[in-house]
Design an enzyme around this catalytic site. Sequence first.
Site, PDB file in Angstrom:
ATOM      1  N   VAL A  62       0.588  -1.264  -0.129  1.00 35.63           N
ATOM      2  CA  VAL A  62      -0.191  -0.027  -0.365  1.00 35.63           C
ATOM      3  C   VAL A  62       1.161   1.380  -0.045  1.00 35.63           C
ATOM      4  CG1 VAL A  62      -1.809   1.216   1.261  1.00 35.63           C
ATOM      5  CG2 VAL A  62      -1.595  -0.713   1.323  1.00 35.63           C
ATOM      6  N   CYS A  63       0.663   2.410  -0.752  1.00 32.92           N
ATOM      7  CA  CYS A  63       0.906   3.518  -0.156  1.00 32.92           C
ATOM      8  C   CYS A  63      -0.259   4.890  -0.940  1.00 32.92           C
ATOM      9  CB  CYS A  63       2.284   3.825  -2.154  1.00 32.92           C
ATOM     10  SG  CYS A  63       1.729   4.304  -3.619  1.00 32.92           S
ATOM     11  N   ARG A  64       0.357   5.413  -1.434  1.00 32.39           N
ATOM     12  CA  ARG A  64      -0.948   6.810  -1.353  1.00 32.39           C
ATOM     13  C   ARG A  64      -1.825   6.903  -2.628  1.00 32.39           C
ATOM     14  NH1 ARG A  64      -1.602  11.933  -3.577  1.00 32.39           N
ATOM     15  NH2 ARG A  64      -0.142  11.825  -5.101  1.00 32.39           N
TER      16      ARG A  64
END
Length: 98
Positions: A62-64
């Site tokens: 997961v990231c932005r």
Amino acid sequence: MKEMTAKEVENQLNEGKVFDIIDVRETDEVAEGKIPGAINIPLGLVEFRMHELDKSKEYLMVCRSGGRSGRASQFLEGQGFTIINMTGGMLAWEGKVE
């Protein structure tokens, strides 16, 4: 690379599925809220901390927005890990945060 949308991940979590989640955002971004139970390993440290991961597990990255987690996913897959990239990242996440 295997991918899931933020909504698919949220639905599976609500149904009781357990993911090993790695959030590759920077620490200050994670401080604003992360998926409960996610481990923070900033993208720049993934290479140096991959020894903390277990190749027998499947990890959700997961990231932005999905870009950095995509790069981390490709790198870790190349090292023999099983990875799912959450497309849309935390911008698309509507579930719980901690």
